[in-house]
Scaffold this motif. Sequence first.
Motif, PDB file in Angstrom:
ATOM      1  N   PHE A 185       0.820  -1.205   0.000  1.00  0.00           N
ATOM      2  CA  PHE A 185       0.000   0.000   0.000  1.00  0.00           C
ATOM      3  C   PHE A 185       0.862   1.265   0.000  1.00  0.00           C
ATOM      4  O   PHE A 185       0.525   2.250  -0.667  1.00  0.00           O
ATOM      5  N   ALA A 186       1.970   1.244   0.728  1.00  0.00           N
ATOM      6  CA  ALA A 186       2.862   2.413   0.740  1.00  0.00           C
ATOM      7  C   ALA A 186       3.415   2.675  -0.661  1.00  0.00           C
ATOM      8  O   ALA A 186       3.474   3.831  -1.106  1.00  0.00           O
ATOM      9  N   GLN A 187       3.806   1.618  -1.353  1.00  0.00           N
ATOM     10  CA  GLN A 187       4.315   1.801  -2.719  1.00  0.00           C
ATOM     11  C   GLN A 187       3.212   2.298  -3.650  1.00  0.00           C
ATOM     12  O   GLN A 187       3.452   3.143  -4.518  1.00  0.00           O
ATOM     13  N   LEU A 188       1.994   1.811  -3.457  1.00  0.00           N
ATOM     14  CA  LEU A 188       0.872   2.306  -4.262  1.00  0.00           C
ATOM     15  C   LEU A 188       0.638   3.798  -4.032  1.00  0.00           C
ATOM     16  O   LEU A 188       0.337   4.530  -4.979  1.00  0.00           O
ATOM     17  N   THR A 189       0.772   4.252  -2.784  1.00  0.00           N
ATOM     18  CA  THR A 189       0.576   5.683  -2.522  1.00  0.00           C
ATOM     19  C   THR A 189       1.671   6.509  -3.185  1.00  0.00           C
ATOM     20  O   THR A 189       1.424   7.651  -3.573  1.00  0.00           O
ATOM     21  N   GLN A 190       2.861   5.930  -3.324  1.00  0.00           N
ATOM     22  CA  GLN A 190       3.953   6.636  -4.013  1.00  0.00           C
ATOM     23  C   GLN A 190       3.690   6.686  -5.516  1.00  0.00           C
ATOM     24  O   GLN A 190       3.887   7.723  -6.154  1.00  0.00           O
ATOM     25  N   HIS A 222       0.747   6.145  -7.091  1.00  0.00           N
ATOM     26  CA  HIS A 222      -0.577   6.687  -7.438  1.00  0.00           C
ATOM     27  C   HIS A 222      -1.113   7.545  -6.284  1.00  0.00           C
ATOM     28  O   HIS A 222      -2.095   7.163  -5.629  1.00  0.00           O
ATOM     29  N   PRO A 223      -0.500   8.688  -6.008  1.00  0.00           N
ATOM     30  CA  PRO A 223      -0.940   9.497  -4.858  1.00  0.00           C
ATOM     31  C   PRO A 223      -2.359  10.040  -5.014  1.00  0.00           C
ATOM     32  O   PRO A 223      -2.948  10.496  -4.028  1.00  0.00           O
ATOM     33  N   GLU A 224      -2.911   9.947  -6.202  1.00  0.00           N
ATOM     34  CA  GLU A 224      -4.275  10.439  -6.438  1.00  0.00           C
ATOM     35  C   GLU A 224      -5.349   9.458  -5.959  1.00  0.00           C
ATOM     36  O   GLU A 224      -6.520   9.814  -5.880  1.00  0.00           O
ATOM     37  N   LEU A 225      -4.961   8.208  -5.664  1.00  0.00           N
ATOM     38  CA  LEU A 225      -5.929   7.197  -5.227  1.00  0.00           C
ATOM     39  C   LEU A 225      -6.051   7.191  -3.701  1.00  0.00           C
ATOM     40  O   LEU A 225      -5.057   6.967  -3.005  1.00  0.00           O
ATOM     41  N   PRO A 226      -7.252   7.391  -3.160  1.00  0.00           N
ATOM     42  CA  PRO A 226      -7.390   7.429  -1.700  1.00  0.00           C
ATOM     43  C   PRO A 226      -7.425   6.055  -1.034  1.00  0.00           C
ATOM     44  O   PRO A 226      -7.072   5.925   0.131  1.00  0.00           O
ATOM     45  N   GLU A 227      -7.837   5.016  -1.746  1.00  0.00           N
ATOM     46  CA  GLU A 227      -8.014   3.703  -1.116  1.00  0.00           C
ATOM     47  C   GLU A 227      -6.726   3.108  -0.555  1.00  0.00           C
ATOM     48  O   GLU A 227      -6.767   2.554   0.554  1.00  0.00           O
ATOM     49  N   PRO A 228      -5.598   3.195  -1.265  1.00  0.00           N
ATOM     50  CA  PRO A 228      -4.376   2.659  -0.640  1.00  0.00           C
ATOM     51  C   PRO A 228      -4.013   3.384   0.660  1.00  0.00           C
ATOM     52  O   PRO A 228      -3.574   2.750   1.619  1.00  0.00           O
ATOM     53  N   TYR A 229      -4.233   4.698   0.706  1.00  0.00           N
ATOM     54  CA  TYR A 229      -3.984   5.443   1.949  1.00  0.00           C
ATOM     55  C   TYR A 229      -4.907   4.938   3.055  1.00  0.00           C
ATOM     56  O   TYR A 229      -4.496   4.782   4.206  1.00  0.00           O
ATOM     57  N   ASN A 230      -6.169   4.713   2.719  1.00  0.00           N
ATOM     58  CA  ASN A 230      -7.137   4.260   3.706  1.00  0.00           C
ATOM     59  C   ASN A 230      -6.737   2.895   4.277  1.00  0.00           C
ATOM     60  O   ASN A 230      -6.766   2.688   5.492  1.00  0.00           O
ATOM     61  N   ASN A 231      -6.356   1.968   3.403  1.00  0.00           N
ATOM     62  CA  ASN A 231      -5.975   0.648   3.885  1.00  0.00           C
ATOM     63  C   ASN A 231      -4.655   0.691   4.652  1.00  0.00           C
ATOM     64  O   ASN A 231      -4.474  -0.036   5.623  1.00  0.00           O
ATOM     65  N   LEU A 232      -3.770   1.549   4.216  1.00  0.00           N
ATOM     66  CA  LEU A 232      -2.522   1.755   4.948  1.00  0.00           C
ATOM     67  C   LEU A 232      -2.834   2.254   6.355  1.00  0.00           C
ATOM     68  O   LEU A 232      -2.274   1.772   7.347  1.00  0.00           O
ATOM     69  N   ALA A 233      -3.757   3.184   6.457  1.00  0.00           N
ATOM     70  CA  ALA A 233      -4.158   3.717   7.767  1.00  0.00           C
ATOM     71  C   ALA A 233      -4.753   2.626   8.651  1.00  0.00           C
ATOM     72  O   ALA A 233      -4.449   2.558   9.847  1.00  0.00           O
ATOM     73  N   ALA A 234      -5.588   1.781   8.075  1.00  0.00           N
ATOM     74  CA  ALA A 234      -6.191   0.709   8.866  1.00  0.00           C
ATOM     75  C   ALA A 234      -5.127  -0.250   9.390  1.00  0.00           C
ATOM     76  O   ALA A 234      -5.198  -0.700  10.534  1.00  0.00           O
ATOM     77  N   LEU A 235      -4.134  -0.539   8.562  1.00  0.00           N
ATOM     78  CA  LEU A 235      -3.045  -1.408   9.012  1.00  0.00           C
ATOM     79  C   LEU A 235      -2.233  -0.739  10.114  1.00  0.00           C
ATOM     80  O   LEU A 235      -1.905  -1.374  11.127  1.00  0.00           O
ATOM     81  N   TYR A 236      -1.902   0.529   9.927  1.00  0.00           N
ATOM     82  CA  TYR A 236      -1.169   1.245  10.976  1.00  0.00           C
ATOM     83  C   TYR A 236      -1.969   1.252  12.276  1.00  0.00           C
ATOM     84  O   TYR A 236      -1.413   1.023  13.352  1.00  0.00           O
ATOM     85  N   ALA A 237      -3.254   1.518  12.189  1.00  0.00           N
ATOM     86  CA  ALA A 237      -4.093   1.543  13.398  1.00  0.00           C
ATOM     87  C   ALA A 237      -4.104   0.181  14.074  1.00  0.00           C
ATOM     88  O   ALA A 237      -4.042   0.092  15.304  1.00  0.00           O
ATOM     89  N   SER A 238      -4.145  -0.891  13.279  1.00  0.00           N
ATOM     90  CA  SER A 238      -4.171  -2.229  13.866  1.00  0.00           C
ATOM     91  C   SER A 238      -2.875  -2.545  14.596  1.00  0.00           C
ATOM     92  O   SER A 238      -2.852  -3.394  15.481  1.00  0.00           O
ATOM     93  N   LEU A 239      -1.807  -1.845  14.243  1.00  0.00           N
ATOM     94  CA  LEU A 239      -0.513  -2.027  14.908  1.00  0.00           C
ATOM     95  C   LEU A 239      -0.297  -1.008  16.029  1.00  0.00           C
ATOM     96  O   LEU A 239       0.777  -0.941  16.612  1.00  0.00           O
ATOM     97  N   GLY A 240      -1.311  -0.173  16.280  1.00  0.00           N
ATOM     98  CA  GLY A 240      -1.215   0.834  17.325  1.00  0.00           C
ATOM     99  C   GLY A 240      -0.471   2.087  16.905  1.00  0.00           C
ATOM    100  O   GLY A 240      -0.172   2.933  17.748  1.00  0.00           O
ATOM    101  N   GLU A 241      -0.172   2.231  15.644  1.00  0.00           N
ATOM    102  CA  GLU A 241       0.547   3.401  15.128  1.00  0.00           C
ATOM    103  C   GLU A 241      -0.470   4.456  14.672  1.00  0.00           C
ATOM    104  O   GLU A 241      -0.649   4.721  13.478  1.00  0.00           O
ATOM    105  N   VAL A 242      -1.129   5.045  15.656  1.00  0.00           N
ATOM    106  CA  VAL A 242      -2.262   5.926  15.415  1.00  0.00           C
ATOM    107  C   VAL A 242      -1.850   7.204  14.677  1.00  0.00           C
ATOM    108  O   VAL A 242      -2.583   7.680  13.805  1.00  0.00           O
ATOM    109  N   ASP A 243      -0.693   7.755  14.989  1.00  0.00           N
ATOM    110  CA  ASP A 243      -0.265   8.975  14.303  1.00  0.00           C
ATOM    111  C   ASP A 243      -0.012   8.723  12.819  1.00  0.00           C
ATOM    112  O   ASP A 243      -0.356   9.546  11.967  1.00  0.00           O
ATOM    113  N   LYS A 244       0.584   7.575  12.491  1.00  0.00           N
ATOM    114  CA  LYS A 244       0.778   7.221  11.085  1.00  0.00           C
ATOM    115  C   LYS A 244      -0.571   7.007  10.398  1.00  0.00           C
ATOM    116  O   LYS A 244      -0.744   7.367   9.233  1.00  0.00           O
TER     117      LYS A 244
END
Length: 178
Positions: free
Chosen positions: A82-87, A89-111
């Motif tokens: 997902f991080a590579q997808l955001t690099q 295709h920065p215009e696509l919001p879904e990879p950012y959203n899924n990246l955020a969900a993964l970060y949240a699941s790891l407790g990395e709330v700020d990321k």
Amino acid sequence: MPLPPPRCPRLLAVSLAVLVCGHALADELSEVMRLRMTGHATEALDRATRHLAQNPRDAAMRFQQGVLLADSGRPAQAIEVFAQLTQDHPELPEPYNNLAALYASLGEVDKARSALEKALRSHPGYAAAHENLGDIYIVLARRAYARAAELEPTNATVLPKLALLRQLALPGGAAAPR
């Protein structure tokens, strides 16, 4: 605090494949998605990986690969995808959203918050990112109020706020992005 894995915005992945890759690649994506939905995640991931070896720029299949990796308990690899997808295709919001969900699941709330803010910069009308950002703010508010209660236990306004936030929490005791 374990949080559920990210959800896959399936419709965008299919439409993106048709627009970018053409019908034949969209058929391959559809088959990978069908396998995933019918409980054949390992076969779906193998097929996606083989496809990407020949078509490494296929954004929709890369997205599905990230979802499959997350679903199979491989968050670090899913984050890489997902991080590579955001690099790329920065215009696509879904990879950012899924990246955020993964970060949240790891407790990395700020990321997670940062990724959701980027999703909303690229697509201000993306409702899932708005909802998930709200969930992240609940987690941050709970932490702040808990710390305030620790520092000043006699503060009569903090405990009712914490109680209210607990009512907003999702099952498992934590607000979680979807």
